[in-house]
Design a protein around this motif. Structure first.
Motif, PDB file in Angstrom:
ATOM      1  N   SER B 168       0.838  -1.193   0.000  1.00  0.00           N
ATOM      2  CA  SER B 168       0.000   0.000   0.000  1.00  0.00           C
ATOM      3  C   SER B 168       0.876   1.247   0.000  1.00  0.00           C
ATOM      4  CB  SER B 168      -0.980  -0.001   1.170  1.00  0.00           C
ATOM      5  OG  SER B 168      -0.518  -0.799   2.210  1.00  0.00           O
ATOM      6  N   LEU B 169       0.226   2.358  -0.266  1.00  0.00           N
ATOM      7  CA  LEU B 169       0.948   3.591  -0.553  1.00  0.00           C
ATOM      8  C   LEU B 169       0.514   4.693   0.397  1.00  0.00           C
ATOM      9  CD1 LEU B 169       2.815   4.874  -2.805  1.00  0.00           C
ATOM     10  CD2 LEU B 169       0.705   5.647  -3.859  1.00  0.00           C
ATOM     11  N   VAL B 171       1.128   8.849   0.730  1.00  0.00           N
ATOM     12  CA  VAL B 171       1.721  10.058   0.175  1.00  0.00           C
ATOM     13  C   VAL B 171       1.978  10.995   1.346  1.00  0.00           C
ATOM     14  CG1 VAL B 171       1.431  11.965  -1.426  1.00  0.00           C
ATOM     15  CG2 VAL B 171       0.469   9.739  -1.977  1.00  0.00           C
ATOM     16  N   ALA B 187      -2.067  13.744  -5.785  1.00  0.00           N
ATOM     17  CA  ALA B 187      -2.108  12.356  -5.303  1.00  0.00           C
ATOM     18  C   ALA B 187      -2.652  11.412  -6.375  1.00  0.00           C
ATOM     19  CB  ALA B 187      -2.950  12.274  -4.036  1.00  0.00           C
ATOM     20  N   ASP B 188      -3.632  11.896  -7.151  1.00  0.00           N
ATOM     21  CA  ASP B 188      -4.209  11.029  -8.182  1.00  0.00           C
ATOM     22  C   ASP B 188      -3.162  10.570  -9.182  1.00  0.00           C
ATOM     23  OD1 ASP B 188      -6.701  11.110  -7.157  1.00  0.00           O
ATOM     24  OD2 ASP B 188      -7.401  12.771  -8.410  1.00  0.00           O
ATOM     25  N   VAL B 191      -0.842   7.943  -7.652  1.00  0.00           N
ATOM     26  CA  VAL B 191      -1.488   6.629  -7.572  1.00  0.00           C
ATOM     27  C   VAL B 191      -1.576   6.011  -8.969  1.00  0.00           C
ATOM     28  CG1 VAL B 191      -3.647   5.442  -7.010  1.00  0.00           C
ATOM     29  CG2 VAL B 191      -2.768   7.203  -5.493  1.00  0.00           C
ATOM     30  N   GLU B 192      -1.844   6.862  -9.957  1.00  0.00           N
ATOM     31  CA  GLU B 192      -1.964   6.339 -11.320  1.00  0.00           C
ATOM     32  C   GLU B 192      -0.633   5.756 -11.807  1.00  0.00           C
ATOM     33  OE1 GLU B 192      -3.666   9.063 -14.275  1.00  0.00           O
ATOM     34  OE2 GLU B 192      -2.473   7.912 -15.712  1.00  0.00           O
ATOM     35  N   ASP B 197      -2.648   0.537  -3.778  1.00  0.00           N
ATOM     36  CA  ASP B 197      -3.771   1.026  -2.979  1.00  0.00           C
ATOM     37  C   ASP B 197      -3.292   2.158  -2.087  1.00  0.00           C
ATOM     38  OD1 ASP B 197      -5.418  -0.803  -4.039  1.00  0.00           O
ATOM     39  OD2 ASP B 197      -5.162  -2.268  -2.424  1.00  0.00           O
ATOM     40  N   LEU B 198      -3.989   3.276  -2.163  1.00  0.00           N
ATOM     41  CA  LEU B 198      -3.613   4.427  -1.339  1.00  0.00           C
ATOM     42  C   LEU B 198      -4.230   4.266   0.044  1.00  0.00           C
ATOM     43  CD1 LEU B 198      -2.263   7.268  -1.456  1.00  0.00           C
ATOM     44  CD2 LEU B 198      -4.501   8.170  -1.984  1.00  0.00           C
TER      45      LEU B 198
END
Lengths: 206, 263
Positions: B168-169, B171, B187-188, B191-192, B197-198
């Protein structure tokens, strides 16, 4: 030989040997019956007809072809090239085409070298490098370096560096960012990015 | 058996240690028994961040080399009884580490804790290897800049190669103002690019530096700051709770509201 015809297995495929003595309508009945009973066995098979000395009239050939076509089958006359029955799309020799599947995103620091084509289910991230002799199909976005022999198909292009055939693209790629599926290939010595499935007559956008 | 999670990033200075400490404290607040393992052999910091540096007697290298038992090296947190630190050695280097003995120490600890969080050092060399070897899950920390994202991408590839797929991530150090002015990656897009998974966005918060310098964990000391709340949300998401992202759904309005409420 009592039956109007029999099927034999051989190295070339299934051989249909016709009894030269039987009436032709019995041959047709036999074919109908056999195909009906053993649909699965024959599915997709290509049959070679051995007339066994019998002369088959053009009309009779047509009638046989109809029976074969009804069951999705086709046949050739032994020693001839013409295919009767269901039209078979010329199949390519898949053994000669090497395709590797990479079921994940290729990340920074990972390199893929392959003699053939690859399919990537994911992105090719910045810092990743792909070298293939044929084509690259990416179900994701290209951000890294791609060197392909023939073509590059991707859902999105944002590559750092790209080579197709002997044509290398570097900084001119900065205006080749696409968020829609494109196919990049060589046309008249230049790399073109075409919309996948676009008809020639359609007006070009972008 | 507890969950063993490596907190890693590739790049240095993105907040691995801060996140390890705050996530550990938050999980402990939720009633979990947590041990934080400092894997930064030779450059340990987690003890200072937690303010436990003067309580250390033994460290993980003493266990590995047979000078003490595991329980003797564990240091209980000064505020939370369910939170422990397993300190790194300061006199060894990462090259001195025997990965197999680290793996056996961690698998022994796993049985008596709900969470084992391994604070990985920066880089992808032996220190990283020894933090990853005992782990079953990974928490990748990234800050909104291109170099951190690229390093994270590299690290994710290495983790996946080692069969650690539960990743998982987080930020960290997210500056809404800069993002809104398009000076920072949002952030989008992170993640992209990374495709994980954020589990949290932690805003840049000066209180983090203040509490670190005092040797206090932010979520215990300044519990009402925005960063502390973000850390607690990370903990709840890791616990499996579905905590909505205020910030992500309505980037401009939501986050600004969130900001003002914090101050």
């Amino acid at each position: 030989m009592e039956k109007p015809a029999i099927f034999k297995g051989s190295k070339e495929g299934i051989v249909l040997v016709v009894n030269p003595e039987s009436p032709f309508n019995e041959v047709i009945d036999f074919l109908n019956k056999t195909f009906e009973e053993r649909k699965l066995f024959f599915s997709g098979a290509s049959v070679i007809l051995n007339p066994n000395g019998r002369l088959i009239a053009e009309e009779e050939l047509g009638e046989m072809a109809d029976v074969f076509a009804r069951y999705g089958l086709s046949f050739k006359i032994m020693g001839e090239e013409k295919v009767y029955g269901k039209e078979v799309i010329a199949s390519r020799d898949l053994n000669e085409e090497k395709v590797a599947l990479i079921p994940h995103t290729i990340r920074s620091g990972q390199a893929i070298n392959f003699d053939g084509s690859i399919v990537v289910l994911g992105d090719i991230n910045e810092g990743a490098e792909i070298n293939v002799s044929k084509s690259v199909y990416v179900f994701g976005i290209i951000r890294g370096i791609v060197n392909a022999g023939e073509s590059v198909v991707s859902l999105g292009f944002q590559p750092l560096r790209m080579t197709i055939g002997k044509k290398q693209l570097g900084k001119e790629l900065s205006d080749k960012t696409y968020r829609k599926p494109r196919i990049a290939k060589i046309e008249n010595g230049e790399v073109v990015f075409k919309v996948v499935g676009e008809k020639q007559s359609l007006r070009r956008r972008e | 058996m507890g969950r063993t999670i490596v907190v890693t990033a590739g790049k240095g200075g993105v907040g691995k240690t801060t996140i390890t400490a705050n996530l550990g404290a938050s999980l402990s607040k939720l009633g979990r028994k947590v041990v934080l393992v400092d894997m930064d052999i030779g450059l340990r910091n987690l003890d200072v961040v937690m303010g436990l540096e003067n309580r250390i007697v033994y460290n993980i290298m003493d266990i590995a080399e047979g000078r003490c038992k595991i329980n003797q090296a564990l240091v209980r947190d000064k505020r939370q009884s369910g939170l422990f630190l397993l300190p790194a050695s300061q006199v060894h280097t990462k090259e001195d580490v025997d990965i197999d003995s680290i793996v056996s120490i961690i698998s022994a600890i796993e049985n008596s804790f709900d969470y084992v969080l391994l604070d990985s050092p920066a880089g992808i060399e032996k220190g990283f290897e020894s933090a990853v070897a005992p782990s079953k899950e990974g928490l990748v920390v990234v800050t909104p800049d291109v170099s951190s994202v690229r390093d994270a991408d590299r690290v994710i590839g290495l983790l996946e190669n080692r069969g650690i797929l539960g990743l998982s991530l987080v930020v960290n150090r997210y500056d809404v103002d800069l993002v809104n002015r398009k000076k920072m990656l949002n952030a989008d897009s992170i993640v992209e690019i990374l495709g994980l998974d954020l589990v949290g966005i932690v805003p840049e918060d000066k209180a983090v530096i203040d509490s670190t310098n005092r040797g206090e964990i932010l979520v215990n000391y300044y519990a009402n700051t925005i960063a502390a709340r973000a850390f607690e949300n990370v903990a709840r998401r890791i616990e499996g709770e579905n905590v909505p992202f205020v910030s992500l759904n309505s980037q401009n309005k939501g986050f600004m509201k969130f900001f003002r409420r914090g101050k």
